[in-house]
Motif scaffolding. Sequence first.
Motif, PDB file in Angstrom:
ATOM      1  N   LEU A  24     -39.819  13.247 -16.796  1.00  0.00           N
ATOM      2  CA  LEU A  24     -39.677  13.926 -18.081  1.00  0.00           C
ATOM      3  C   LEU A  24     -38.298  13.688 -18.680  1.00  0.00           C
ATOM      4  O   LEU A  24     -38.150  13.494 -19.891  1.00  0.00           O
ATOM      5  N   GLU A  25     -37.277  13.675 -17.824  1.00  0.00           N
ATOM      6  CA  GLU A  25     -35.917  13.456 -18.310  1.00  0.00           C
ATOM      7  C   GLU A  25     -35.744  12.022 -18.799  1.00  0.00           C
ATOM      8  O   GLU A  25     -35.101  11.781 -19.831  1.00  0.00           O
ATOM      9  N   LEU A  26     -36.317  11.081 -18.087  1.00  0.00           N
ATOM     10  CA  LEU A  26     -36.236   9.683 -18.509  1.00  0.00           C
ATOM     11  C   LEU A  26     -36.930   9.459 -19.853  1.00  0.00           C
ATOM     12  O   LEU A  26     -36.471   8.663 -20.683  1.00  0.00           O
ATOM     13  N   GLU A  27     -38.004  10.184 -20.068  1.00  0.00           N
ATOM     14  CA  GLU A  27     -38.704  10.081 -21.354  1.00  0.00           C
ATOM     15  C   GLU A  27     -37.826  10.603 -22.488  1.00  0.00           C
ATOM     16  O   GLU A  27     -37.768  10.007 -23.576  1.00  0.00           O
ATOM     17  N   LYS A  28     -37.101  11.709 -22.238  1.00  0.00           N
ATOM     18  CA  LYS A  28     -36.200  12.241 -23.268  1.00  0.00           C
ATOM     19  C   LYS A  28     -35.031  11.292 -23.529  1.00  0.00           C
ATOM     20  O   LYS A  28     -34.605  11.115 -24.666  1.00  0.00           O
ATOM     21  N   ILE A  29     -34.515  10.696 -22.458  1.00  0.00           N
ATOM     22  CA  ILE A  29     -33.407   9.747 -22.607  1.00  0.00           C
ATOM     23  C   ILE A  29     -33.835   8.563 -23.467  1.00  0.00           C
ATOM     24  O   ILE A  29     -33.100   8.111 -24.356  1.00  0.00           O
ATOM     25  N   LYS A  30     -35.032   8.073 -23.207  1.00  0.00           N
ATOM     26  CA  LYS A  30     -35.551   6.941 -23.988  1.00  0.00           C
ATOM     27  C   LYS A  30     -35.777   7.335 -25.440  1.00  0.00           C
ATOM     28  O   LYS A  30     -35.410   6.602 -26.369  1.00  0.00           O
ATOM     29  N   LYS A  31     -36.348   8.509 -25.652  1.00  0.00           N
ATOM     30  CA  LYS A  31     -36.621   8.980 -27.006  1.00  0.00           C
ATOM     31  C   LYS A  31     -35.338   9.149 -27.809  1.00  0.00           C
ATOM     32  O   LYS A  31     -35.271   8.796 -28.994  1.00  0.00           O
ATOM     33  N   ASP A  32     -34.305   9.685 -27.176  1.00  0.00           N
ATOM     34  CA  ASP A  32     -33.026   9.930 -27.870  1.00  0.00           C
ATOM     35  C   ASP A  32     -32.100   8.722 -27.844  1.00  0.00           C
ATOM     36  O   ASP A  32     -30.991   8.789 -28.379  1.00  0.00           O
ATOM     37  N   ALA A  33     -32.547   7.643 -27.195  1.00  0.00           N
ATOM     38  CA  ALA A  33     -31.756   6.404 -27.108  1.00  0.00           C
ATOM     39  C   ALA A  33     -30.366   6.661 -26.515  1.00  0.00           C
ATOM     40  O   ALA A  33     -29.360   6.178 -27.021  1.00  0.00           O
ATOM     41  N   ILE A  34     -30.327   7.443 -25.440  1.00  0.00           N
ATOM     42  CA  ILE A  34     -29.057   7.733 -24.769  1.00  0.00           C
ATOM     43  C   ILE A  34     -28.721   6.577 -23.835  1.00  0.00           C
ATOM     44  O   ILE A  34     -29.534   6.169 -23.005  1.00  0.00           O
ATOM     45  N   LYS A  35     -27.535   6.060 -23.966  1.00  0.00           N
ATOM     46  CA  LYS A  35     -27.125   4.903 -23.172  1.00  0.00           C
ATOM     47  C   LYS A  35     -26.104   5.299 -22.105  1.00  0.00           C
ATOM     48  O   LYS A  35     -25.564   6.388 -22.114  1.00  0.00           O
ATOM     49  N   ASN A  36     -25.856   4.357 -21.201  1.00  0.00           N
ATOM     50  CA  ASN A  36     -24.798   4.477 -20.186  1.00  0.00           C
ATOM     51  C   ASN A  36     -25.021   5.614 -19.192  1.00  0.00           C
ATOM     52  O   ASN A  36     -24.067   6.246 -18.734  1.00  0.00           O
ATOM     53  N   ILE A  37     -26.291   5.894 -18.859  1.00  0.00           N
ATOM     54  CA  ILE A  37     -26.613   6.825 -17.773  1.00  0.00           C
ATOM     55  C   ILE A  37     -27.249   6.024 -16.650  1.00  0.00           C
ATOM     56  O   ILE A  37     -28.194   5.268 -16.871  1.00  0.00           O
ATOM     57  N   GLU A  38     -26.723   6.175 -15.451  1.00  0.00           N
ATOM     58  CA  GLU A  38     -27.275   5.481 -14.292  1.00  0.00           C
ATOM     59  C   GLU A  38     -27.677   6.501 -13.230  1.00  0.00           C
ATOM     60  O   GLU A  38     -26.858   7.319 -12.801  1.00  0.00           O
ATOM     61  N   PHE A  39     -28.937   6.447 -12.818  1.00  0.00           N
ATOM     62  CA  PHE A  39     -29.423   7.267 -11.714  1.00  0.00           C
ATOM     63  C   PHE A  39     -29.286   6.448 -10.435  1.00  0.00           C
ATOM     64  O   PHE A  39     -29.892   5.385 -10.291  1.00  0.00           O
ATOM     65  N   LEU A  40     -28.487   6.940  -9.518  1.00  0.00           N
ATOM     66  CA  LEU A  40     -28.133   6.177  -8.317  1.00  0.00           C
ATOM     67  C   LEU A  40     -29.071   6.430  -7.152  1.00  0.00           C
ATOM     68  O   LEU A  40     -28.967   5.764  -6.123  1.00  0.00           O
ATOM     69  N   GLY A  41     -29.988   7.389  -7.306  1.00  0.00           N
ATOM     70  CA  GLY A  41     -30.862   7.727  -6.195  1.00  0.00           C
ATOM     71  C   GLY A  41     -30.086   8.374  -5.065  1.00  0.00           C
ATOM     72  O   GLY A  41     -29.011   8.933  -5.260  1.00  0.00           O
ATOM     73  N   THR A  42     -30.639   8.292  -3.859  1.00  0.00           N
ATOM     74  CA  THR A  42     -29.962   8.842  -2.685  1.00  0.00           C
ATOM     75  C   THR A  42     -28.970   7.807  -2.180  1.00  0.00           C
ATOM     76  O   THR A  42     -29.353   6.804  -1.571  1.00  0.00           O
ATOM     77  N   VAL A  43     -27.706   8.024  -2.430  1.00  0.00           N
ATOM     78  CA  VAL A  43     -26.671   7.063  -2.060  1.00  0.00           C
ATOM     79  C   VAL A  43     -26.381   7.190  -0.563  1.00  0.00           C
ATOM     80  O   VAL A  43     -26.177   8.301  -0.058  1.00  0.00           O
ATOM     81  N   PRO A  44     -26.365   6.077   0.181  1.00  0.00           N
ATOM     82  CA  PRO A  44     -26.031   6.149   1.610  1.00  0.00           C
ATOM     83  C   PRO A  44     -24.681   6.835   1.818  1.00  0.00           C
ATOM     84  O   PRO A  44     -23.751   6.668   1.020  1.00  0.00           O
ATOM     85  N   SER A  45     -24.584   7.608   2.887  1.00  0.00           N
ATOM     86  CA  SER A  45     -23.371   8.401   3.114  1.00  0.00           C
ATOM     87  C   SER A  45     -22.119   7.535   3.207  1.00  0.00           C
ATOM     88  O   SER A  45     -21.029   7.960   2.805  1.00  0.00           O
ATOM     89  N   ASP A  46     -22.262   6.301   3.713  1.00  0.00           N
ATOM     90  CA  ASP A  46     -21.082   5.444   3.828  1.00  0.00           C
ATOM     91  C   ASP A  46     -20.679   4.809   2.504  1.00  0.00           C
ATOM     92  O   ASP A  46     -19.680   4.109   2.422  1.00  0.00           O
ATOM     93  N   MET A  47     -21.480   5.062   1.456  1.00  0.00           N
ATOM     94  CA  MET A  47     -21.137   4.551   0.123  1.00  0.00           C
ATOM     95  C   MET A  47     -20.697   5.652  -0.836  1.00  0.00           C
ATOM     96  O   MET A  47     -20.027   5.393  -1.833  1.00  0.00           O
ATOM     97  N   LEU A  48     -21.057   6.894  -0.504  1.00  0.00           N
ATOM     98  CA  LEU A  48     -20.788   7.990  -1.440  1.00  0.00           C
ATOM     99  C   LEU A  48     -19.313   8.096  -1.791  1.00  0.00           C
ATOM    100  O   LEU A  48     -18.957   8.318  -2.954  1.00  0.00           O
ATOM    101  N   HIS A  49     -18.441   7.959  -0.788  1.00  0.00           N
ATOM    102  CA  HIS A  49     -17.019   8.152  -1.058  1.00  0.00           C
ATOM    103  C   HIS A  49     -16.463   7.095  -2.010  1.00  0.00           C
ATOM    104  O   HIS A  49     -15.432   7.322  -2.651  1.00  0.00           O
ATOM    105  N   GLN A  50     -17.142   5.943  -2.118  1.00  0.00           N
ATOM    106  CA  GLN A  50     -16.711   4.947  -3.096  1.00  0.00           C
ATOM    107  C   GLN A  50     -16.882   5.491  -4.513  1.00  0.00           C
ATOM    108  O   GLN A  50     -16.035   5.283  -5.395  1.00  0.00           O
TER     109      GLN A  50
END
Length: 373
Positions: free
Chosen positions: A241-267
């Motif tokens: 639902l949120e992705l649909e709103k983002i597309k409708k409003d043409a919001i740019k520069n949002i990245e969903f990273l998913g579940t980031v591995p713990s050894d990458m989170l601190h980066q």
Amino acid sequence: MSLPGGGVKYVLEVIRELSKNHDVDLYVQKALPQFEKQFKDAGINLLTMSKYSTGDILFWFNFSRQIKNEIKFLKNQAKNYDVVISSMFPMNIISNSLNLPHLQSCFQPFAFFWDPLMIKKLPILKRLFLYFLRSKFGKLDIDSTNQSHKILTINNGSKNSILQIYHKDSIPTFMGVDVHEVNLEIEKKYVGKKIILHSTDWTPLKKTSWLIQQFHLIQKKYPDVVLLITEPKIDPTLKRLELEKIKKDAIKNIEFLGTVPSDMLHQYYALADMVVYPGFGSGITTSLFVLECMAYETPAIVSNDASEDVENGKTGLVFNTDDEFQKCILTLLSNDDMRLTLGKQARTYVLQKHSWPNVAKIFETQCLEIIQK
């Protein structure tokens, strides 16, 4: 185990520390695969007791049978242990039945029953179902919590909530924070960009949808700003639902990273120019994710409801209204000196107050006290 990422991290790190000097096993009703892997990778013995947990409707329809089966199972194991540490309802019921000293680690009063702000945000049918569950099991939760020998909790906000709901005192342990060396390979991808970092489990209290709409307004003044969102737990329906709103409003520069591995989170913690936690909830006055970011000199912008570990104007910025939030973001985007100063002070605060050995020491001390009584 289906706790949000911060709760899982807390349990994992406390057990990791306690295991250095004691034999500790973890029993859960149900574990999500990604969390189960985290514990096994950390060398923690995790045993699953059921197909269902409190997040499954079938758990509630088979409540009595499930609790009886889990008590029976754990009673056969209890002779191998000196103390039991439970979390929240219904594990407090089960732990009280094992004839062992019982220390309850209560992050907050059981949210399905006692968090009106969270419940209010749910659809009407879910709200009605939770009201029914509270009427049926609320007193049992209160009585079971009061039977525990001691209660530990994560901060002063949750201590106050526990006193209000359960009428019993608790001991804050606060939360520990890991700090690792940083190799910012990911920085190359964001050259010339300002980074806002947010983490969500897609529950209403994280206010992710609200943040995205606020970000859309911010972009009008700062088109090069990027919003990165980590997702320790994903609700596919709410995200769609949120992705649909983002597309409708043409919001740019949002990245969903998913579940980031713990050894990458601190980066990402170190990469971000600021971390944002607009959330709310009864007793939720701090965030482990925010503390971890602060440890990497990333200043925090948090709602007044979650400001226990953020001193306004010293380690971050605190807001109450939408206008104040916009002002906080724009201030840090436009004032690098202030942002860097807040970040350095945030790191100093976290390193002085929050460490996993300190948290585990409180658990160890309280466990030994109730064992010796």
